[in-house]
Design a protein around this motif. Structure first.
Motif, PDB file in Angstrom:
ATOM      1  N   THR A 159       0.805  -1.220   0.000  1.00  0.00           N
ATOM      2  CA  THR A 159       0.000   0.000   0.000  1.00  0.00           C
ATOM      3  C   THR A 159       0.842   1.276   0.000  1.00  0.00           C
ATOM      4  OG1 THR A 159      -0.180  -0.185   2.418  1.00  0.00           O
ATOM      5  CG2 THR A 159      -1.988  -1.073   1.104  1.00  0.00           C
ATOM      6  N   GLN A 182      -3.201  -3.466  -8.152  1.00  0.00           N
ATOM      7  CA  GLN A 182      -3.787  -3.734  -6.842  1.00  0.00           C
ATOM      8  C   GLN A 182      -2.796  -3.290  -5.779  1.00  0.00           C
ATOM      9  OE1 GLN A 182      -3.999  -7.876  -5.547  1.00  0.00           O
ATOM     10  NE2 GLN A 182      -6.093  -7.548  -4.845  1.00  0.00           N
ATOM     11  N   VAL A 238      -2.175  -3.752  -1.740  1.00  0.00           N
ATOM     12  CA  VAL A 238      -2.665  -4.488  -0.579  1.00  0.00           C
ATOM     13  C   VAL A 238      -1.505  -4.859   0.338  1.00  0.00           C
ATOM     14  CG1 VAL A 238      -2.600  -6.672  -1.871  1.00  0.00           C
ATOM     15  CG2 VAL A 238      -4.013  -6.503   0.193  1.00  0.00           C
TER      16      VAL A 238
END
Length: 249
Positions: free
Chosen positions: A139, A185, A187
């Motif tokens: 992130t 993405q 994460v």
């Protein structure tokens, strides 16, 4: 070999550990508390043979200009500046130094690119296969899509006549047939995972590269520094691999 380390975060620490293992010395370190851009001349590099830069995109181009102006050899893993690639090439040629850059220094990822290079001439004739790229990172990743995902996309666009456009945004409708879709993405603590998918009506092939630790990138960066030292010009990881993955160092 004497190294100047630009960026002392987790990636920089991994680079230093590998460099020391391989018998090198880190003589100068630069970071947000000790910025390279505050240096008045190349004496701040402490006679380093090569600079290894894993800093941040906001200062990458200014750092590269310094290396070129000082005629300092450099390895650059910071992304976000490649829209100025031809300008950088001119700087490097004028400064008579050497620079090797890559969006990803994992040698395993370089092997994936080579594998795609072998498959694409065949895939170009197999129009029933669609292709896409997906990447996942932690992130804290600053750019999206990753530079590596964009590099893989460039390889695919260059090799497939039926793909003529790059689409990196979320799609809320049908995807055009000529668009290569690149998705991202963010994460948790994922260091980096890149997937190239080849999909047809009857089967699916995925080529996946997963980084297990920052050491994967650090080893490639230090080997690149060993290779680029004393060379003149702008190089990529492909140039080093073509030379035998550092045998010419």
């Amino acid at each position: 070999m004497i190294i100047a380390l630009v960026g002392t975060g987790r990636m920089g620490q991994a680079v230093e550990a590998v460099a020391v293992e391989r018998g090198h010395t880190v003589a100068a370190r630069f970071d947000a508390d000790h910025p390279l851009l505050d240096a008045r001349d190349d004496s701040a590099l402490e006679d380093a043979d090569v600079c290894i830069d894993f800093s941040v995109p906001d200062v990458a181009l200014d750092h590269i200009h310094r290396y070129a102006f000082w005629g300092a050899d450099a390895v650059v893993g910071t992304t976000g500046w490649t829209d100025k690639l031809e300008t950088v090439r001119d700087w490097i040629e004028e400064g008579q130094g050497g620079m090797l850059w890559a969006p990803n220094f994992s040698l395993g990822l370089a092997l994936v690119e080579r594998a795609l290079g072998g498959v694409l001439p065949l895939l170009n004739d197999l129009e029933e296969y669609d292709v896409a790229v997906h990447e996942a990172h932690h992130t804290g990743k600053l750019d999206s899509p990753s530079g590596t995902a964009l590099r893989l996309a460039e390889v695919l666009l260059a090799g497939l006549d039926r793909k003529t456009a790059l689409e990196v945004e979320t799609q809320h409708g049908a995807v055009e047939a000529d668009a290569l879709h690149v998705t991202s993405q963010r994460v948790g603590h994922v260091l980096g995972e890149h997937t190239v998918t080849l999909d047809s009506e009857v089967d699916q092939i995925q080529i996946v590269h997963t980084a297990k630790s920052r050491r994967a990138f650090a080893v490639g960066a230090v080997r690149a520094a060993e290779w680029v030292r004393g060379r003149k010009g702008l190089f990529t990881l492909d140039d080093m691999i073509d030379d035998g993955i550092g045998r010419g160092a």
